[in-house]
Write a protein that holds these residues in place. Structure first.
Motif, PDB file in Angstrom:
ATOM      1  N   CYS A   1      76.534  50.527 -70.080  1.00  0.00           N
ATOM      2  CA  CYS A   1      77.362  49.710 -69.199  1.00  0.00           C
ATOM      3  C   CYS A   1      77.523  50.352 -67.829  1.00  0.00           C
ATOM      4  O   CYS A   1      77.536  49.655 -66.808  1.00  0.00           O
ATOM      5  CB  CYS A   1      78.737  49.475 -69.839  1.00  0.00           C
ATOM      6  SG  CYS A   1      78.686  48.390 -71.290  1.00  0.00           S
ATOM      7  N   ILE A   2      77.644  51.668 -67.793  1.00  0.00           N
ATOM      8  CA  ILE A   2      77.747  52.358 -66.506  1.00  0.00           C
ATOM      9  C   ILE A   2      76.478  52.149 -65.689  1.00  0.00           C
ATOM     10  O   ILE A   2      76.529  51.900 -64.481  1.00  0.00           O
ATOM     11  CB  ILE A   2      78.032  53.862 -66.715  1.00  0.00           C
ATOM     12  CG1 ILE A   2      79.476  54.063 -67.182  1.00  0.00           C
ATOM     13  CG2 ILE A   2      77.769  54.653 -65.436  1.00  0.00           C
ATOM     14  CD1 ILE A   2      79.831  55.501 -67.499  1.00  0.00           C
ATOM     15  N   ARG A   3      75.321  52.219 -66.357  1.00  0.00           N
ATOM     16  CA  ARG A   3      74.055  51.994 -65.648  1.00  0.00           C
ATOM     17  C   ARG A   3      73.960  50.563 -65.126  1.00  0.00           C
ATOM     18  O   ARG A   3      73.329  50.316 -64.100  1.00  0.00           O
ATOM     19  CB  ARG A   3      72.877  52.308 -66.565  1.00  0.00           C
ATOM     20  CG  ARG A   3      72.615  53.802 -66.742  1.00  0.00           C
ATOM     21  CD  ARG A   3      71.257  54.047 -67.381  1.00  0.00           C
ATOM     22  NE  ARG A   3      71.224  53.571 -68.773  1.00  0.00           N
ATOM     23  CZ  ARG A   3      71.504  54.325 -69.818  1.00  0.00           C
ATOM     24  NH1 ARG A   3      71.852  55.594 -69.641  1.00  0.00           N
ATOM     25  NH2 ARG A   3      71.438  53.836 -71.047  1.00  0.00           N
ATOM     26  N   GLU A   4      74.583  49.633 -65.838  1.00  0.00           N
ATOM     27  CA  GLU A   4      74.574  48.243 -65.375  1.00  0.00           C
ATOM     28  C   GLU A   4      75.329  48.093 -64.058  1.00  0.00           C
ATOM     29  O   GLU A   4      74.989  47.251 -63.233  1.00  0.00           O
ATOM     30  CB  GLU A   4      75.212  47.332 -66.426  1.00  0.00           C
ATOM     31  CG  GLU A   4      74.384  47.123 -67.671  1.00  0.00           C
ATOM     32  CD  GLU A   4      73.133  46.329 -67.397  1.00  0.00           C
ATOM     33  OE1 GLU A   4      73.239  45.199 -66.885  1.00  0.00           O
ATOM     34  OE2 GLU A   4      72.035  46.840 -67.696  1.00  0.00           O
ATOM     35  N   ALA A   5      76.362  48.914 -63.884  1.00  0.00           N
ATOM     36  CA  ALA A   5      77.245  48.749 -62.720  1.00  0.00           C
ATOM     37  C   ALA A   5      76.950  49.704 -61.579  1.00  0.00           C
ATOM     38  O   ALA A   5      77.143  49.361 -60.412  1.00  0.00           O
ATOM     39  CB  ALA A   5      78.695  48.924 -63.154  1.00  0.00           C
ATOM     40  N   ALA A   6      76.486  50.918 -61.904  1.00  0.00           N
ATOM     41  CA  ALA A   6      76.361  51.957 -60.881  1.00  0.00           C
ATOM     42  C   ALA A   6      75.078  51.815 -60.086  1.00  0.00           C
ATOM     43  O   ALA A   6      74.000  51.752 -60.659  1.00  0.00           O
ATOM     44  CB  ALA A   6      76.407  53.337 -61.544  1.00  0.00           C
ATOM     45  N   PRO A   7      75.174  51.790 -58.760  1.00  0.00           N
ATOM     46  CA  PRO A   7      73.950  51.767 -57.939  1.00  0.00           C
ATOM     47  C   PRO A   7      73.258  53.115 -57.994  1.00  0.00           C
ATOM     48  O   PRO A   7      73.910  54.164 -58.050  1.00  0.00           O
ATOM     49  CB  PRO A   7      74.479  51.486 -56.530  1.00  0.00           C
ATOM     50  CG  PRO A   7      75.873  52.039 -56.548  1.00  0.00           C
ATOM     51  CD  PRO A   7      76.386  51.812 -57.950  1.00  0.00           C
TER      52      PRO A   7
END
Length: 245
Positions: free
Chosen positions: A7-13
């Motif tokens: 989920c973090i990878r989904e949001a973090a540029p």
């Protein structure tokens, strides 16, 4: 932890070096990244399911059991069992039908969503041709194509490339000895990169004519051209072009 990182990878540029910003190093916390990413996952699931349901009424498998079993039988199971809260990173399905884009780096809903987008591109392309022409080409290429895990569009594009290299009109479906000779001569006259560019240019022209300057379609189908050029080259060297066209 796998769910949190997904989920973090989904949001973090990503930074220019391909790394994600460390939690606490900037103005955004890991908790906020996770919650934002979880929201993105949920939204992508909704978009994927909506697109899937939109495609179903006009979906055609052209006799391919692999495509049918993957799209018609497999994907509903994904949407039924996908756990976006605790296991969003799990793809669940093997996606046996091969598309013309490398999805190996993707997992979970990311991979499923991109797979559905690829299938939509292929269905939009295939609908331009009479179904009997498609199944005829597939059967000529492989008499047992119904049970093969082959990409349908790649087989059609291979035939299209044969027309380009032999300078044969698309309206003429049957290849003759002189057509095979022109294709063999093309590989003697031009390098493989030159052949690749010729085929790619021809496919792009066709896409612009029939897909209203859809650059995404051009990019997607161009991904198969290199393999097609190599396959035709090998068939020409071993005098097996009649098995392709």
């Amino acid at each position: 932890m796998g769910a949190v990182l997904y989920c973090i990878r989904e949001a973090a540029p990503q930074n220019s070096d391909g790394l994600y910003p460390a939690a606490g190093a900037g103005t955004i916390s890991a908790e906020l990244l996770y919650k934002t990413g979880a929201g993105y996952v949920e939204e992508k699931v909704r978009k994927a399911l909506s697109l899937y349901n939109e495609m179903l009424p006009d979906f055609a498998c052209y006799g391919s059991r692999c495509l049918h079993d993957t799209f018609i039988l497999g994907l509903p199971g994904f949407f039924k069992w996908y756990d976006m809260k605790f296991h969003p990173q799990d793809t669940i399905l093997t996606l046996d039908y091969p598309v013309l884009k490398d999805l190996s780096a993707l997992t979970g809903i990311d991979r499923i969503y991109e797979f559905i987008l690829c299938i939509r591109q292929e269905q939009s392309f295939l609908v331009r041709f009479p179904e009997e022409d498609i199944t005829g080409l597939l059967s000529h290429h492989n008499s047992e194509y119904q049970d093969a895990a082959d990409n349908i569009c790649e087989t059609i594009l291979t035939a299209f490339a044969g027309h380009i290299l032999s300078k044969k009109p698309l309206t003429e479906q049957t290849f003759e000895t002189e057509d095979y000779l022109r294709i063999r001569n093309a590989f003697q006259e031009f390098s493989l990169p030159d052949i690749y560019r010729q085929i790619n240019a021809g496919i792009n022209i066709f896409m612009r004519m029939h897909h209203e300057n859809d650059t995404e379609a051009e990019t997607y189908f161009s991904g198969a051209v290199r393999n097609i050029a190599i396959r035709i080259k090998n068939a020409a060297e071993h005098e097996k072009l009649n098995r392709l066209f």
